[in-house]
Design a protein around this motif. Structure first.
Motif, mmCIF file in Angstrom:
data_model
loop_
_atom_site.group_PDB
_atom_site.id
_atom_site.type_symbol
_atom_site.label_atom_id
_atom_site.label_comp_id
_atom_site.label_asym_id
_atom_site.label_seq_id
_atom_site.Cartn_x
_atom_site.Cartn_y
_atom_site.Cartn_z
ATOM 1 N N PRO A 134 3.407 34.140 46.468
ATOM 2 C CA PRO A 134 2.694 34.916 44.506
ATOM 3 C C PRO A 134 3.649 34.426 43.937
ATOM 4 O O PRO A 134 3.124 34.799 42.328
ATOM 5 C CB PRO A 134 2.757 36.469 45.318
ATOM 6 C CG PRO A 134 3.159 36.385 46.231
ATOM 7 C CD PRO A 134 3.272 35.405 47.203
ATOM 8 N N ASP A 135 4.361 34.218 43.933
ATOM 9 C CA ASP A 135 6.515 34.178 43.226
ATOM 10 C C ASP A 135 5.906 32.409 42.640
ATOM 11 O O ASP A 135 6.915 32.159 41.546
ATOM 12 C CB ASP A 135 6.653 34.355 43.302
ATOM 13 C CG ASP A 135 6.914 36.024 43.460
ATOM 14 O OD1 ASP A 135 5.676 36.416 42.828
ATOM 15 O OD2 ASP A 135 7.752 36.661 44.361
ATOM 16 N N VAL A 136 5.255 31.855 42.590
ATOM 17 C CA VAL A 136 5.871 30.103 42.558
ATOM 18 C C VAL A 136 4.120 29.447 42.005
ATOM 19 O O VAL A 136 2.670 30.178 42.283
ATOM 20 C CB VAL A 136 5.892 29.267 44.034
ATOM 21 C CG1 VAL A 136 7.167 29.277 45.160
ATOM 22 C CG2 VAL A 136 4.305 29.333 44.906
ATOM 23 N N PRO A 137 4.780 28.846 41.250
ATOM 24 C CA PRO A 137 3.627 28.100 40.063
ATOM 25 C C PRO A 137 1.572 27.520 41.263
ATOM 26 O O PRO A 137 2.591 27.760 42.698
ATOM 27 C CB PRO A 137 3.974 26.850 39.725
ATOM 28 C CG PRO A 137 4.823 26.502 39.702
ATOM 29 C CD PRO A 137 5.544 27.527 41.066
ATOM 30 N N ARG A 138 0.917 27.732 40.785
ATOM 31 C CA ARG A 138 -0.586 27.838 41.306
ATOM 32 C C ARG A 138 -0.677 25.955 41.563
ATOM 33 O O ARG A 138 -1.542 25.727 42.084
ATOM 34 C CB ARG A 138 -1.172 28.645 40.744
ATOM 35 C CG ARG A 138 -1.307 29.815 40.314
ATOM 36 C CD ARG A 138 -1.756 30.388 41.786
ATOM 37 N NE ARG A 138 -1.660 31.616 41.797
ATOM 38 C CZ ARG A 138 -0.336 32.560 42.121
ATOM 39 N NH1 ARG A 138 1.021 32.507 41.964
ATOM 40 N NH2 ARG A 138 0.246 33.749 41.540
ATOM 41 N N THR A 139 -0.117 25.702 40.345
ATOM 42 C CA THR A 139 -1.152 24.140 40.863
ATOM 43 C C THR A 139 0.801 23.197 41.517
ATOM 44 O O THR A 139 1.945 23.382 41.404
ATOM 45 C CB THR A 139 -0.726 23.704 39.289
ATOM 46 O OG1 THR A 139 -0.039 23.368 38.549
ATOM 47 C CG2 THR A 139 -1.634 23.793 39.357
ATOM 48 N N TRP A 140 0.204 22.512 41.616
ATOM 49 C CA TRP A 140 1.765 20.762 42.488
ATOM 50 C C TRP A 140 1.164 19.605 42.333
ATOM 51 O O TRP A 140 1.021 19.382 42.213
ATOM 52 C CB TRP A 140 2.005 21.329 43.804
ATOM 53 C CG TRP A 140 2.853 20.688 43.924
ATOM 54 C CD1 TRP A 140 3.106 19.321 44.698
ATOM 55 C CD2 TRP A 140 4.150 21.186 44.536
ATOM 56 N NE1 TRP A 140 4.862 19.142 44.914
ATOM 57 C CE2 TRP A 140 5.368 19.892 45.283
ATOM 58 C CE3 TRP A 140 4.672 22.306 44.315
ATOM 59 C CZ2 TRP A 140 6.800 20.572 44.716
ATOM 60 C CZ3 TRP A 140 6.442 23.158 44.799
ATOM 61 C CH2 TRP A 140 6.767 21.609 44.342
ATOM 62 N N PRO A 141 2.537 19.072 41.547
ATOM 63 C CA PRO A 141 2.536 17.771 40.961
ATOM 64 C C PRO A 141 1.821 16.683 42.373
ATOM 65 O O PRO A 141 2.712 15.720 42.609
ATOM 66 C CB PRO A 141 3.725 17.336 40.058
ATOM 67 C CG PRO A 141 4.400 18.054 40.558
ATOM 68 C CD PRO A 141 4.074 19.362 41.011
ATOM 69 N N LEU A 142 0.836 16.309 42.766
ATOM 70 C CA LEU A 142 0.678 15.515 43.563
ATOM 71 C C LEU A 142 0.366 14.291 43.551
ATOM 72 O O LEU A 142 -1.078 13.578 43.200
ATOM 73 C CB LEU A 142 -0.683 16.220 44.513
ATOM 74 C CG LEU A 142 -0.115 16.938 45.079
ATOM 75 C CD1 LEU A 142 -0.849 17.765 45.690
ATOM 76 C CD2 LEU A 142 1.094 17.068 46.494
ATOM 77 N N GLU A 143 1.065 12.956 42.802
ATOM 78 C CA GLU A 143 0.759 11.658 42.128
ATOM 79 C C GLU A 143 0.902 11.194 42.569
ATOM 80 O O GLU A 143 0.644 9.452 42.019
ATOM 81 C CB GLU A 143 0.490 12.166 40.535
ATOM 82 C CG GLU A 143 0.028 13.215 39.619
ATOM 83 C CD GLU A 143 1.402 14.052 38.531
ATOM 84 O OE1 GLU A 143 2.306 12.920 38.471
ATOM 85 O OE2 GLU A 143 0.730 14.291 38.153
#
Length: 468
Positions: A134-143
């Motif tokens: 719950p304490d990390v961002p909801r998105t991740w840069p998967l590029e």
């Protein structure tokens, strides 16, 4: 401690280390009252937030931990962070002894040039994201189409597998909705895993490695030139059945015919490659490794030959590292609370009365569940010794200020929205109901990621149903 009440003990950290310590203490023969503090609304630590969602077998550990807490003699106080919601000094007012089992929540450092480039990530951050912390961002840069993973332990394999696996094959698991959405858009085709020593020195477990070779539409590729065995390697294979199985699996993969490698995604295992630099102009563009050779004893030295592998992201899976606990000394080199067999040491090198450590924050991030249990026995043995010697006593002058009820009253007075074991059972049931109602077919659960929703469900409060 007086004879008119039980020993009152706070354990900080409700992962396996803390729960096993509480269980062992509850069976020690002491008359004891145990409160188990956890900074998240849900218990179980890295078993809930550090194990890949496609490994439900490992998550069965939760079943054993659940049975311990379900008994009711160990009381969970969740959503309470020591250093923010309550201080060590306050715990020492309310409890005769405080045991820290806060684990390891950060990535161990990898000190090479370029490590801070955009596109270079700590594995623990990625694991926390795909496990719905719950304490990390909801998105991740998967590029990235091509990715490097540095490390040859099970976490490195988890990261590589989660990056390469098609999201459709993850949907039967408890993967959160935002994670599935992010992985579905990933353009990745190749994941390169690098280790500085040979196949006989990797830290993979046999089962984890075999599972890697069974991922649909993902080929595992190894390289003949990376297979070197010295006398140290041969001894490791002779003395360890686990190493023997790992090496056999890896050698079997060298026998694959190139024309049979037709999957749309690939995981490349590179041995005898020491990462020396992450290359890029403003972002990750490649990783530079030095070819190594074994030295006869299972260790490796550089050869001076450099290899550049084009990648657009690097994940560092070289180990975990603990975070300091406010109010306690911390060894920044080893990443542990200074202690002798679990008795915590102060700045002056003397024991801090009534303060203990167990698990990874005590010994470093090594060992599995068996080590965690034996570690807890050692620490609890010293707690029992000190209690029987009359060395443990809460600092509060008024006995009414000692123990569970007084602690809850203090938290309520401070406006801390703590959660309980009964609250976890509410959240557990809610997540399972989401899984049962899932549109594409029933799942064991759908994990709630949003902290406020987790807290509200656990406290029986109204909430807007936000999951992520």
């Amino acid at each position: 401690m007086t004879s008119s009440r039980p020993l009152s003990v706070a354990i900080v950290g409700a992962g396996p280390a803390g729960i096993y310590a509480a269980d062992i203490l509850s069976k020690s023969g002491l008359e004891v009252s145990i409160d188990l503090f956890e900074r998240l609304p849900a218990p179980f630590g890295l078993v809930r937030y550090g194990v890949a969602p496609d490994h439900p077998r490992i998550k069965q550990i939760i079943v054993a931990l659940y049975k311990i807490l379900q008994r009711g003699d160990i009381r969970l106080i969740g959503n309470v962070e020591v250093g923010t919601d309550v201080s060590l000094e306050e715990l020492q007012q309310h409890y005769d002894a405080v045991i820290f089992s806060t684990g390891s929540d950060r990535d161990a450092p990898l000190d090479i040039p370029g490590v801070d480039l955009p596109g270079s990530y700590g594995a623990s951050e990625f694991v926390s994201w795909y496990d719905g912390h719950p304490d990390v961002p909801r998105t991740w840069p998967l590029e990235a189409k091509e990715v490097a993973v540095v490390g040859v332990g099970n976490v490195a394999l988890d990261v590589a597998r989660m990056l390469a696996k098609h999201v459709e094959d993850l949907m039967p698991t408890e993967i959160p909705a935002n994670v599935a959405e992010g992985l579905r858009k990933s353009p990745v085709t190749d994941v390169h895993v690098f280790g500085r020593r040979g196949p006989a020195q990797v830290k993979f477990t046999p089962l984890e490695l075999r599972e890697l070779g069974q991922v649909p539409d993902v080929d595992v590729i190894v390289y003949d030139e990376d297979f070197q065995f010295d006398e140290g390697s041969e001894e490791a294979i002779r003395s360890s059945n686990q190493t023997k199985q790992v090496v056999k699996t890896l050698i079997d993969w060298t026998l694959k015919e190139k024309e049979d490698l037709t999957a749309s995604r690939r995981i490349h295992l590179h041995f005898l490659h020491r990462p020396v630099e992450i290359l890029g102009n403003g972002k990750v563009e490649a990783i530079r490794t030095e070819r190594t050779e074994l030295t006869g004893d299972g260790n490796a030295r550089g050869t001076g030959e450099m290899v550049d592998t084009p990648v657009q992201a690097v994940y560092r899976a070289v180990g975990y590292f603990s975070s300091p606990v406010p109010g306690l000394p911390f060894d920044e080199i080893r990443g542990v609370i200074p202690n002798i067999e679990g008795r915590v040491l102060g700045e002056d090198g003397e024991y801090l009365p009534g303060v203990y450590a167990t698990g990874w924050v005590k010994r470093g991030p090594v060992g599995l569940i068996g080590s965690t249990k034996s570690d807890a026995r050692q620490t609890i043995g010293h707690v029992v010794e000190d209690a029987e010697a009359g060395l443990l006593r809460a600092r509060a002058e008024d006995e009414a200020a000692v123990g569970h009820d007084a602690m809850l009253a203090a938290l309520e007075a401070a406006g801390v929205r703590y959660t309980t074991w009964q609250g976890w059972e509410l959240l557990d049931a809610y997540e399972q109901s989401l899984g049962a109602q899932f549109a594409d077919g029933p799942r064991e659960r759908v994990k709630v990621v949003h902290r406020e929703t987790m807290t509200a469900i656990s406290r029986g409060e109204e909430h807007d149903g936000t999951l992520v």
